[in-house]
Design an enzyme around this catalytic site. Structure first.
Site, PDB file in Angstrom:
ATOM      1  CG  HIS A 141       5.495  -0.657   3.593  1.00  0.00           C
ATOM      2  ND1 HIS A 141       4.624   0.199   2.973  1.00  0.00           N
ATOM      3  CD2 HIS A 141       4.807  -1.813   3.785  1.00  0.00           C
ATOM      4  CE1 HIS A 141       3.456  -0.419   2.792  1.00  0.00           C
ATOM      5  NE2 HIS A 141       3.544  -1.633   3.266  1.00  0.00           N
ATOM      6  CE  LYS A 292     -16.118   3.093   8.493  1.00  0.00           C
ATOM      7  NZ  LYS A 292     -16.301   4.066   9.569  1.00  0.00           N
TER       8      LYS A 292
END
Ligand code: PAP
Length: 327
Positions: A141, A292
């Site tokens: 990151h 999701k």
């Protein structure tokens, strides 16, 4: 932090004197999910991640054949790890429906197949990166400007994946709540959105991270490929072909692309035992990385006014950059 499920790289233990000396000179803020964050070269980090970044900058030696996946947290890391792993290893581990019974992705979580640079430098200082098979695939990151010098100066390739900030924020919000329910329970989402929009959020500011890689990809398209989670969702096969061309992985057939899409899809990976019941060495349950997997899922969590607050901030920060993110 008290919760035992918070990953080690977010904890503040085991710091070297070098990190302690550095952080004493850095601006600091109390953060959501993390007890304290420090601003290093423009980005907010935990002490542990900061230590991982410092060690990575000092010791990591990139090779020309390396592939580095870069993301803001919760922007498609797990998915891209799976896709890139399947793609570059497709001769060693064929993905075709008939032979995929032996594929490593069926029995191993993508995070264990692709090492997280600054996490490994913090959690497992003895890890030997030179033992990884070539081409080495790793993720980080770390912002573009803070990458180890050898990553920038070598011919290694960088694949950067960006996600709509509202979905990224909401994904991190739920991840944090799952990981540390007690510590995050009393933190209002309004306050977290405000911190996100001020850039004072884990690994933030979101926009500086994205824009550094966006500009790098435009200046040096052979070095940095910019992809979005949304394009990957809408046209996974096309994006895999684009990534394969960028990485110079040789020609790839339509059927092979379809097999990779299927193997790495949310629906497939999230139902595998290893991703439903597994636990990473740092204590995180693998199911936490599969929630999701949608575009626009932020609508369930953000009120209209909070969504507008993020939109306004991002519109202003991205103005003039030529970058437009779909939501
Ligand atoms: P990380 O940066 O901590 O590794 P990351 O994998 O980027 O996390 O983010 C997890 C998000 O990617 C989750 O999004 P959500 O919270 O909005 O649902 C997760 O569901 C989604 N994700 C994981 N695997 C896939 C996949 N195969 N396809 C699409 N989305 C995925």
């Amino acid at each position: 932090m008290s919760s035992s499920s918070v990953p080690d790289y977010l904890r503040d233990d085991d710091l070297t004197q070098e990190t302690r000396d550095l952080i004493s000179s850095l601006p600091s803020e109390k953060g959501w999910l993390v007890s304290q964050m420090y601003q290093f070269k423009g980005f907010w980090q935990t002490q542990a991640l900061l230590q991982g970044i410092l060690k990575c900058q000092k010791h990591f030696e990139a090779k020309d054949s390396d592939i580095i996946l870069v993301t803001n947290p919760k922007s498609g890391t797990t998915w891209l790890k799976a896709l890139l792993f399947a793609l570059i290893n497709r001769h060693k581990f064929p993905v075709s429906s008939s032979s995929s019974g032996d594929h490593p992705l069926l029995v191993t979580n993508p995070h264990l197949l692709v090492p997280f640079l600054e996490g490994v430098y913090y959690e497992s200082p003895d890890f030997n990166f030179s033992e990884l098979p070539s081409p080495r695939l790793m993720n980080t990151h770390i912002s573009y400007l803070s990458l180890p010098e050898s990553v920038k100066s070598s011919s290694c390739k960088i694949v950067y994946c960006c996600r709509n900030p509202k979905d990224m924020f909401v994904s991190l919000w739920h991840f944090g709540k799952k990981l540390a329910p007690e510590e995050t329970a009393d933190y209002p989402i309004e306050k977290a959105v405000k911190a996100f929009c001020e850039g004072k959020f884990i690994a933030g500011p979101f926009w500086d991270h994205v824009l550094e890689y966006w500009y790098a990809s435009r200046e040096n398209p052979n070095k940095v490929l910019f992809v979005t989670y949304e394009d990957l969702k809408k046209q996974t096969g096309k994006e895999i072909t684009r990534i394969a061309e960028f990485l110079g992985c040789g020609s790839i057939g339509e059927e092979e692309v379809k097999d990779i899409v299927r193997l790495c899809s949310f629906e497939h990976l999230s139902k595998l035992e290893v991703n439903k019941e597994g636990t990473l060495p740092n204590g995180i349950e693998t199911k936490a990385f599969f929630r999701k997997g949608e575009i626009g899922g932020w609508r369930d969590t953000l009120s209209e006014s909070l969504a507008e607050e993020i939109d306004r901030t991002i519109d202003e920060k991205f103005r003039g950059s030529g970058l437009e993110l779909s939501c």
